[in-house]
Design an enzyme around this catalytic site. Structure first.
Site, PDB file in Angstrom:
ATOM      1  N   ASP A 108       0.842  -1.205   0.000  1.00  0.00           N
ATOM      2  CA  ASP A 108       0.000   0.000   0.000  1.00  0.00           C
ATOM      3  C   ASP A 108       0.879   1.259   0.000  1.00  0.00           C
ATOM      4  O   ASP A 108       0.551   2.264  -0.643  1.00  0.00           O
ATOM      5  CB  ASP A 108      -0.926   0.013   1.223  1.00  0.00           C
ATOM      6  CG  ASP A 108      -1.772  -1.246   1.289  1.00  0.00           C
ATOM      7  OD1 ASP A 108      -2.181  -1.741   0.233  1.00  0.00           O
ATOM      8  OD2 ASP A 108      -2.009  -1.744   2.411  1.00  0.00           O
ATOM      9  N   HIS A 159      -5.375  -3.359   5.789  1.00  0.00           N
ATOM     10  CA  HIS A 159      -4.893  -3.697   4.452  1.00  0.00           C
ATOM     11  C   HIS A 159      -6.017  -4.315   3.629  1.00  0.00           C
ATOM     12  O   HIS A 159      -5.994  -5.504   3.316  1.00  0.00           O
ATOM     13  CB  HIS A 159      -3.702  -4.657   4.541  1.00  0.00           C
ATOM     14  CG  HIS A 159      -3.296  -5.196   3.196  1.00  0.00           C
ATOM     15  ND1 HIS A 159      -2.739  -4.402   2.223  1.00  0.00           N
ATOM     16  CD2 HIS A 159      -3.413  -6.415   2.641  1.00  0.00           C
ATOM     17  CE1 HIS A 159      -2.514  -5.130   1.136  1.00  0.00           C
ATOM     18  NE2 HIS A 159      -2.928  -6.359   1.361  1.00  0.00           N
TER      19      HIS A 159
HETATM   20  P1  NAI Z   1       0.061 -18.533  -4.890  1.00  0.00           P
HETATM   21  O1  NAI Z   1      -1.108 -19.443  -4.935  1.00  0.00           O
HETATM   22  O2  NAI Z   1       0.814 -18.253  -6.132  1.00  0.00           O
HETATM   23  O3  NAI Z   1       1.111 -19.082  -3.827  1.00  0.00           O
HETATM   24  C1  NAI Z   1       0.761 -19.491  -2.554  1.00  0.00           C
HETATM   25  C2  NAI Z   1       1.695 -20.603  -2.130  1.00  0.00           C
HETATM   26  O4  NAI Z   1       1.316 -20.997  -0.811  1.00  0.00           O
HETATM   27  C3  NAI Z   1       1.594 -21.849  -3.025  1.00  0.00           C
HETATM   28  O5  NAI Z   1       2.886 -22.247  -3.454  1.00  0.00           O
HETATM   29  C4  NAI Z   1       0.966 -22.896  -2.116  1.00  0.00           C
HETATM   30  O6  NAI Z   1       1.395 -24.212  -2.379  1.00  0.00           O
HETATM   31  C5  NAI Z   1       1.459 -22.396  -0.759  1.00  0.00           C
HETATM   32  N1  NAI Z   1       0.726 -22.941   0.380  1.00  0.00           N
HETATM   33  C6  NAI Z   1      -0.596 -23.236   0.484  1.00  0.00           C
HETATM   34  N2  NAI Z   1      -0.858 -23.756   1.698  1.00  0.00           N
HETATM   35  C7  NAI Z   1       0.307 -23.765   2.370  1.00  0.00           C
HETATM   36  C8  NAI Z   1       0.689 -24.187   3.666  1.00  0.00           C
HETATM   37  N3  NAI Z   1      -0.185 -24.694   4.533  1.00  0.00           N
HETATM   38  N4  NAI Z   1       1.983 -24.050   4.022  1.00  0.00           N
HETATM   39  C9  NAI Z   1       2.881 -23.536   3.156  1.00  0.00           C
HETATM   40  N5  NAI Z   1       2.584 -23.135   1.923  1.00  0.00           N
HETATM   41  C10 NAI Z   1       1.310 -23.247   1.530  1.00  0.00           C
HETATM   42  O7  NAI Z   1      -0.442 -17.175  -4.200  1.00  0.00           O
HETATM   43  P2  NAI Z   1       0.302 -15.749  -4.163  1.00  0.00           P
HETATM   44  O8  NAI Z   1      -0.121 -14.940  -5.318  1.00  0.00           O
HETATM   45  O9  NAI Z   1       1.747 -15.976  -3.919  1.00  0.00           O
HETATM   46  O10 NAI Z   1      -0.388 -15.089  -2.863  1.00  0.00           O
HETATM   47  C11 NAI Z   1      -0.158 -15.606  -1.573  1.00  0.00           C
HETATM   48  C12 NAI Z   1      -0.937 -14.823  -0.527  1.00  0.00           C
HETATM   49  O11 NAI Z   1      -0.487 -13.471  -0.445  1.00  0.00           O
HETATM   50  C13 NAI Z   1      -2.444 -14.739  -0.819  1.00  0.00           C
HETATM   51  O12 NAI Z   1      -3.138 -14.919   0.385  1.00  0.00           O
HETATM   52  C14 NAI Z   1      -2.618 -13.317  -1.309  1.00  0.00           C
HETATM   53  O13 NAI Z   1      -3.912 -12.834  -1.102  1.00  0.00           O
HETATM   54  C15 NAI Z   1      -1.614 -12.597  -0.443  1.00  0.00           C
HETATM   55  N6  NAI Z   1      -1.236 -11.278  -0.920  1.00  0.00           N
HETATM   56  C16 NAI Z   1      -0.959 -10.324   0.012  1.00  0.00           C
HETATM   57  C17 NAI Z   1      -0.626  -9.050  -0.343  1.00  0.00           C
HETATM   58  C18 NAI Z   1      -0.320  -8.035   0.712  1.00  0.00           C
HETATM   59  O14 NAI Z   1      -0.181  -6.843   0.363  1.00  0.00           O
HETATM   60  N7  NAI Z   1      -0.177  -8.382   1.983  1.00  0.00           N
HETATM   61  C19 NAI Z   1      -0.558  -8.643  -1.757  1.00  0.00           C
HETATM   62  C20 NAI Z   1      -0.799  -9.717  -2.671  1.00  0.00           C
HETATM   63  C21 NAI Z   1      -1.153 -10.986  -2.256  1.00  0.00           C
END
Ligand code: NAI
Length: 333
Positions: free
Chosen positions: A152, A181
């Site tokens: 942000d 957020h």
């Molecule tokens: P993605 O689906 O590409 O990657 C997520 C990873 O987490 C995958 O490799 C999956 O296998 C793994 N995973 C699932 N369950 C797990 C567990 N129990 N233990 C370890 N790993 C596990 O998703 P992406 O795009 O990387 O997003 C991840 C998170 O970050 C989402 O919740 C998204 O909403 C959040 N996010 C947060 C932002 C922020 O500003 N704080 C900005 C953008 C995304």
């Protein structure tokens, strides 16, 4: 030297974030954990980068979480599902809440003193979930738990520079973003930009509103453009590392005067409660970082009358998201 772990390291955020962390010369060990086996390949790949950190990968079976976390100093969590078009961050709660709970349990058992940086959405609820897990385990240290809201802050700089016709100058504008957020809980304090944004922006209320809205809902631009392929990953990895780098410098390398907004525990901070006019357990404020983590919470400072309105909108939504997270642990169904 620092031992870092990235949980969810095989994901869209996890992979570039791991690469960025690997480049930090203060890291002596980098442990990558995920539920999918490809994380071992990601670790092998990243391990060839010629920086000090010894990089290893761990999967969930084989006691991987324990091995990834044992003695870690800093744990960054981008594990979980991302948004698809039409979804809000709250829609992710049902899946990501349980993921963050289980990972927090692993942290409590294996590295209770680690700094914990939560990226998994909805951050407004997942940070309270982690706090409740740590409280139940007797390991909660409010100075060591951070919701990463840096994207942000990054968007505020980029989008403000564009709005005032100086798109190349994004990095010159430092703008505190407070609150939460998600959507209207994101409260960019444009009136406190350093250097100041031009008066012409503040006198044009439509332009100002459009800019605030773009910062609050900037994530949707990426979700829509990826059209079902996920949400922000590269800018998030950049932002997540930016915060981690600041924390490492302040906590482990003696750097002074490092202040960055983060979504932290504010329940026992009377000054913050007074400023927001409510007893809230979590809120993003500018945080002074140091050897113990969140050493000092800085005040929000003077808000413009428009920002006061935005604060009220934030307070209309944020308490419910916090309670939802707390109840997930305290009153499991
Ligand atoms: P993605 O689906 O590409 O990657 C997520 C990873 O987490 C995958 O490799 C999956 O296998 C793994 N995973 C699932 N369950 C797990 C567990 N129990 N233990 C370890 N790993 C596990 O998703 P992406 O795009 O990387 O997003 C991840 C998170 O970050 C989402 O919740 C998204 O909403 C959040 N996010 C947060 C932002 C922020 O500003 N704080 C900005 C953008 C995304």
């Amino acid at each position: 030297m620092v031992v870092a772990a990235v949980l969810g390291a095989a994901g869209g955020i996890g992979q570039p974030l791991s690469l960025l962390v690997k480049q930090n010369p203060a890291i002596k060990e980098l442990r990558l954990f995920d539920v999918v086996p490809v994380v071992k390949g990601v670790a092998a790949d990243v391990s060839h980068v010629d920086t000090p950190a010894i990089t290893t990968g761990y999967v969930k079976d084989e006691d991987g979480l324990k091995h990834a976390l044992k003695g870690a100093d800093i744990v960054i969590i981008p594990a979980g599902v991302p948004r698809k078009p039409g979804m809000t961050r709250d829609d992710l709660f049902n899946i990501n809440a349980g993921i963050v709970r289980d990972l927090a349990q692993g942290i409590a058992e294996n590295c209770p003193k680690a700094f914990v940086l939560i990226i998994s959405n909805p951050v407004n609820s997942t940070v309270p979930i982690a706090a409740e897990v740590f409280k139940a385990a007797g390991t909660f240290d409010p100075k060591r738990l951070f919701g990463v809201t840096t994207l942000d802050v990054v968007r505020a700089s980029t989008m403000s520079a564009q709005a005032i016709g100086k798109p190349n100058d994004a990095s010159q504008y430092t703008i505190p973003v407070v609150g939460g957020h998600s959507g209207v809980t994101i409260l960019p304090l444009l009136s406190q930009s350093k250097p100041a944004l031009p008066e012409s922006l503040f006198s044009d209320s439509e332009k100002l509103k459009a800019l605030v809205n773009r910062i609050q809902f900037g994530g949707d631009e990426v979700v829509q453009a990826k059209a079902g392929g996920g949400s922000a990953t590269l800018s998030m990895a950049y932002a997540g590392y930016k915060f981690a780098e600041q924390l490492i410098a302040a906590a482990f390398e003696g750097k002074k005067g490092v202040v960055a907004p983060s979504y932290v525990y504010v329940a026992d901070n009377k000054d913050v409660q007074k400023e927001i006019g409510q007893d809230l357990a979590f809120f993003s404020v500018p945080v002074e970082l140091g050897p113990n983590g969140a050493e000092k919470l800085h005040p929000l400072g003077q808000l413009s009358s428009y920002e006061k309105e935005l604060l009220q909108a934030c307070l209309g939504e944020l308490p419910g998201s916090i309670t939802k997270g707390v109840n997930f642990i305290q009153q499991p169904k």
